[in-house]
Design a protein around this motif. Structure first.
Motif, mmCIF file in Angstrom:
data_model
loop_
_atom_site.group_PDB
_atom_site.id
_atom_site.type_symbol
_atom_site.label_atom_id
_atom_site.label_comp_id
_atom_site.label_asym_id
_atom_site.label_seq_id
_atom_site.Cartn_x
_atom_site.Cartn_y
_atom_site.Cartn_z
ATOM 1 N N GLY A 135 0.775 -1.229 0.000
ATOM 2 C CA GLY A 135 0.000 0.000 0.000
ATOM 3 C C GLY A 135 0.809 1.282 0.000
ATOM 4 N N VAL A 136 2.132 1.165 -0.059
ATOM 5 C CA VAL A 136 3.009 2.341 -0.062
ATOM 6 C C VAL A 136 3.593 2.528 -1.461
ATOM 7 N N ARG A 137 3.397 3.718 -2.034
ATOM 8 C CA ARG A 137 3.978 4.007 -3.339
ATOM 9 C C ARG A 137 5.472 4.290 -3.207
ATOM 10 N N LEU A 138 6.224 3.886 -4.214
ATOM 11 C CA LEU A 138 7.645 4.206 -4.264
ATOM 12 C C LEU A 138 7.760 5.649 -4.753
ATOM 13 N N ALA A 139 7.478 6.560 -3.834
ATOM 14 C CA ALA A 139 7.444 7.982 -4.143
ATOM 15 C C ALA A 139 8.036 8.740 -2.968
ATOM 16 N N ALA A 140 8.717 9.852 -3.279
ATOM 17 C CA ALA A 140 9.329 10.642 -2.211
ATOM 18 C C ALA A 140 9.663 12.032 -2.728
ATOM 19 N N LYS A 141 9.793 12.956 -1.774
ATOM 20 C CA LYS A 141 10.202 14.329 -2.083
ATOM 21 C C LYS A 141 11.726 14.415 -2.017
ATOM 22 N N LEU A 142 12.314 14.889 -3.105
ATOM 23 C CA LEU A 142 13.758 15.092 -3.157
ATOM 24 C C LEU A 142 14.044 16.563 -2.855
ATOM 25 N N LEU A 143 14.672 16.816 -1.717
ATOM 26 C CA LEU A 143 15.011 18.179 -1.314
ATOM 27 C C LEU A 143 16.427 18.500 -1.754
ATOM 28 N N THR A 144 16.586 19.589 -2.486
ATOM 29 C CA THR A 144 17.914 20.034 -2.897
ATOM 30 C C THR A 144 18.032 21.528 -2.662
ATOM 31 N N LEU A 145 19.182 22.115 -3.017
ATOM 32 C CA LEU A 145 19.505 23.463 -2.572
ATOM 33 C C LEU A 145 19.729 24.424 -3.734
ATOM 34 N N ALA A 146 19.311 25.667 -3.519
ATOM 35 C CA ALA A 146 19.440 26.687 -4.555
ATOM 36 C C ALA A 146 20.831 27.288 -4.625
ATOM 37 N N ASN A 147 21.601 27.227 -3.528
ATOM 38 C CA ASN A 147 22.887 27.932 -3.529
ATOM 39 C C ASN A 147 23.964 27.211 -4.334
ATOM 40 N N ARG A 148 23.712 25.980 -4.730
ATOM 41 C CA ARG A 148 24.567 25.264 -5.670
ATOM 42 C C ARG A 148 23.791 25.170 -6.982
ATOM 43 N N VAL A 164 13.196 22.709 -4.024
ATOM 44 C CA VAL A 164 14.452 23.454 -3.959
ATOM 45 C C VAL A 164 14.362 24.430 -2.795
ATOM 46 N N GLY A 165 15.311 24.310 -1.852
ATOM 47 C CA GLY A 165 15.268 25.130 -0.657
ATOM 48 C C GLY A 165 16.504 25.978 -0.478
ATOM 49 N N ALA A 166 16.467 26.809 0.550
ATOM 50 C CA ALA A 166 17.613 27.624 0.920
ATOM 51 C C ALA A 166 18.675 26.757 1.576
ATOM 52 N N ALA A 202 17.189 21.732 8.613
ATOM 53 C CA ALA A 202 15.885 22.008 9.218
ATOM 54 C C ALA A 202 14.918 20.862 8.978
ATOM 55 N N ALA A 203 14.916 20.315 7.752
ATOM 56 C CA ALA A 203 14.009 19.208 7.428
ATOM 57 C C ALA A 203 14.382 17.940 8.193
ATOM 58 N N ILE A 204 15.677 17.697 8.359
ATOM 59 C CA ILE A 204 16.105 16.538 9.148
ATOM 60 C C ILE A 204 15.675 16.699 10.597
ATOM 61 N N LYS A 205 15.831 17.893 11.111
ATOM 62 C CA LYS A 205 15.481 18.148 12.504
ATOM 63 C C LYS A 205 13.990 17.996 12.763
ATOM 64 N N ILE A 239 31.629 10.421 10.725
ATOM 65 C CA ILE A 239 31.001 10.156 12.030
ATOM 66 C C ILE A 239 29.613 10.790 12.124
ATOM 67 N N PRO A 240 29.457 12.111 11.916
ATOM 68 C CA PRO A 240 28.106 12.662 12.023
ATOM 69 C C PRO A 240 27.158 12.210 10.920
ATOM 70 N N ASP A 241 27.688 11.889 9.740
ATOM 71 C CA ASP A 241 26.817 11.505 8.629
ATOM 72 C C ASP A 241 26.311 10.068 8.719
ATOM 73 N N PHE A 242 27.110 9.167 9.311
ATOM 74 C CA PHE A 242 26.777 7.748 9.195
ATOM 75 C C PHE A 242 26.718 6.979 10.511
ATOM 76 N N THR A 243 26.913 7.645 11.650
ATOM 77 C CA THR A 243 26.871 6.900 12.918
ATOM 78 C C THR A 243 25.748 7.366 13.835
ATOM 79 N N ARG A 244 24.977 8.334 13.423
ATOM 80 C CA ARG A 244 23.930 8.890 14.279
ATOM 81 C C ARG A 244 22.551 8.622 13.698
ATOM 82 N N GLU A 245 21.565 8.562 14.577
ATOM 83 C CA GLU A 245 20.211 8.310 14.096
ATOM 84 C C GLU A 245 19.759 9.409 13.143
ATOM 85 N N ARG A 246 20.107 10.649 13.502
ATOM 86 C CA ARG A 246 19.803 11.777 12.627
ATOM 87 C C ARG A 246 21.064 12.622 12.474
ATOM 88 N N SER A 247 21.587 12.669 11.281
ATOM 89 C CA SER A 247 22.742 13.513 11.021
ATOM 90 C C SER A 247 22.261 14.943 10.774
#
Length: 512
Positions: free
Chosen positions: A349-362, A387-389, A395-398, A422-430
């Protein structure tokens, strides 16, 4: 015009030399101002937020610094050593140094400043026990051996500030630092005015005044470079480079740096909890096509997390994840995701769909996101792009709304990639990378062993295991390595590109 590239252990520093301008800068015109343009706004005085701007502009210095070739050198500290038990590090403060307010840089002042720094992204991983002062030395004691501490102390969050920089509540109210330039004024979030610090203990800069301007929009930065309205313009879209060079007002220099454009997932979501789905996404992306058509740099196609420029981390024997939509669809079939009438897959019952968040400053990221959206649709995934700031990803992760992201992530936030692993791959929320990845405990065991070891052979083996775990489990999917593009005006000589992105090195530049 000539471009010289200096190489040492595959880390590059680029120097530009322009022919002399036909109209030399005259003293009668007044003191010229070095005009620096970059995407990042100055949003607070807190070094944990904006210390990277202060360090890049030569306003703030850390205890330890790194040269473009990768060598650790003294910053506010002139030397350091570790005790036999590998728990105590002694940093001798540089003699004769002054803060921008004229007060002396003492070990007590540096220790007080350093104590506020260990909440930063990299430094929070240090098992800090105590920071004490003995004479002209700061003694940093860790609870367990931490072999990479000097590299971690290059973190911009630990720039050293004077006692006068802090208010009664301990918050930074103004920037009073130790660098070759002092901050004169701040205009909102966009403009910093700098002057040479005449009391600097080391070699004084040749350029007396500088201005930093934040210009978030990439097209606007390119137009500034085309018009020649700044002397250094950082972070330019590859597609803009031919136009900039053709205009003749500035010239673009490029350097492959240890920054990766990659997808990161919330692996707690049903769409991404199965490693087979993440691996299928990796196989569904045409990295080579993106590198050629969008980035205009075929060699930037990423086969693993870190590029060959980081020779001690890159693994040439690691198999490349090939672009193979048929194999990706087969892997999704095996994982139980079935295509619906519209071609988009679903499971339970779950679609393979998701929001891809990316950044305007790059500026290249939204274009890459559109290509990835189209490519993943071919394997049965529906992607919506937002596309976000620059601060929208943390902010979205938090707040728990991040699903997956496309970001440009540096792995030399300090000159040791483990500080970002370490912060990217060892924590529940980086802060920027993975969320709820099931392999984080295995990664933590590897990173704990790495930072505790002073044996290079063992550390090399652990580096290989770390890179392979990320490659096999795909908590993040590398898309391309990063070409750092800087437009340089004809007025300036001695310009270099720091592959660690820690300093613009403007104190080494001069007018023509």
């Amino acid at each position: 015009m000539t471009i010289t590239i200096l190489t040492r252990r595959l880390l590059l520093a680029t120097a530009l030399a322009w022919p002399l301008a036909s109209q030399p800068i005259s003293a009668q015109q007044g003191e010229p101002v070095l005009r620096v343009v970059a995407p990042w706004e100055y949003t607070s005085n807190d070094p944990a937020d904006t210390g990277f701007i202060l360090a890049r502009m030569g306003i703030g210095e850390t205890l330890v610094q790194v040269e473009p070739e990768g060598q650790l050198i003294g910053g506010v500290a002139e030397s350091w050593r570790v005790s036999e038990d590998k728990l105590s590090w002694r940093f001798r403060i540089r003699a004769g140094a002054s803060f921008h307010d004229g007060s002396s840089v003492t070990a007590d002042a540096v220790a007080d400043s350093l104590k506020t720094s260990f909440r930063g992204e990299s430094l929070s991983a240090v098992p800090l026990d105590t920071i004490t002062v003995e004479g002209d030395e700061i003694v940093v004691r860790t609870k367990t051996p931490f072999s990479v501490l000097p590299a971690f102390l290059c973190d911009y969050a630990s720039i050293v500030l004077a006692p006068s920089a802090y208010g009664p509540d301990g918050k930074v109210v103004k920037i009073v630092a130790t660098g070759p330039y002092k901050l004169v004024s701040v205009d909102g979030k966009t403009t910093l005015e700098l002057e040479r610090f005449e009391g600097y203990a080391r070699a004084k800069p040749a350029i007396a005044k500088a201005r930093y301007t934040a210009v978030v929009n990439g097209d606007t930065r390119a137009n500034i470079a085309i018009a020649g309205d700044a002397d250094l313009i950082y972070t330019l879209a590859p597609a803009a480079i031919p136009r900039i060079d053709a205009a003749g007002q500035t010239k673009v220099a490029s350097l492959t740096i240890p920054r990766i454009r990659a997808l990161f997932f919330d692996s707690g979501l049903p769409q991404f909890s199965d490693r087979r789905v993440r691996r299928a996404i990796a196989m569904g992306i045409d990295r080579d096509g993106i590198a050629r058509a969008i980035l205009r740099h075929p060699d930037s196609s990423a086969s693993q997390l870190l590029p060959p420029i980081l020779s001690n981390w890159h693994r040439s024997d690691l198999p490349k994840v090939a672009f193979d939509p048929a194999a990706a669809r087969k892997l999704l079939d095996e994982a139980g995701w079935s295509a619906g009438p519209d071609g988009i897959r679903s499971k339970d019952g779950v679609r393979l769909a998701a929001k891809l968040l990316t950044l305007a400053n790059r500026p290249e990221l939204p274009v890459m996101a559109a290509a990835i959206q189209a490519q993943l649709k071919q394997i049965g995934m529906d992607v919506a792009i937002e596309v976000g700031a620059s601060g929208s990803v943390p902010a979205a992760i938090k707040d728990g709304t991040m699903q997956f992201t496309l970001v440009a992530r540096t792995y030399v936030n300090v000159p040791e990639p483990i500080a970002t692993v370490i912060p990217d791959f060892t924590r529940e929320r980086s802060s920027w990378g993975t969320v709820r990845w099931e392999g984080r405990d295995r990664m933590k065991a590897l990173t704990d062993a790495y930072i505790a070891s002073f044996d290079e052979a063992k550390k090399s083996e652990l580096r290989g295991q770390i890179i392979r775990l990320i490659h096999d489990e795909a908590p993040g999917v590398p898309v391309s390595w990063f070409e750092h593009n800087v437009a340089v005006s004809k007025r300036v000589s001695g310009v270099g590109i720091d592959p660690y992105e820690m300093r613009y090195l403007i104190e080494r530049m001069a007018w023509k």
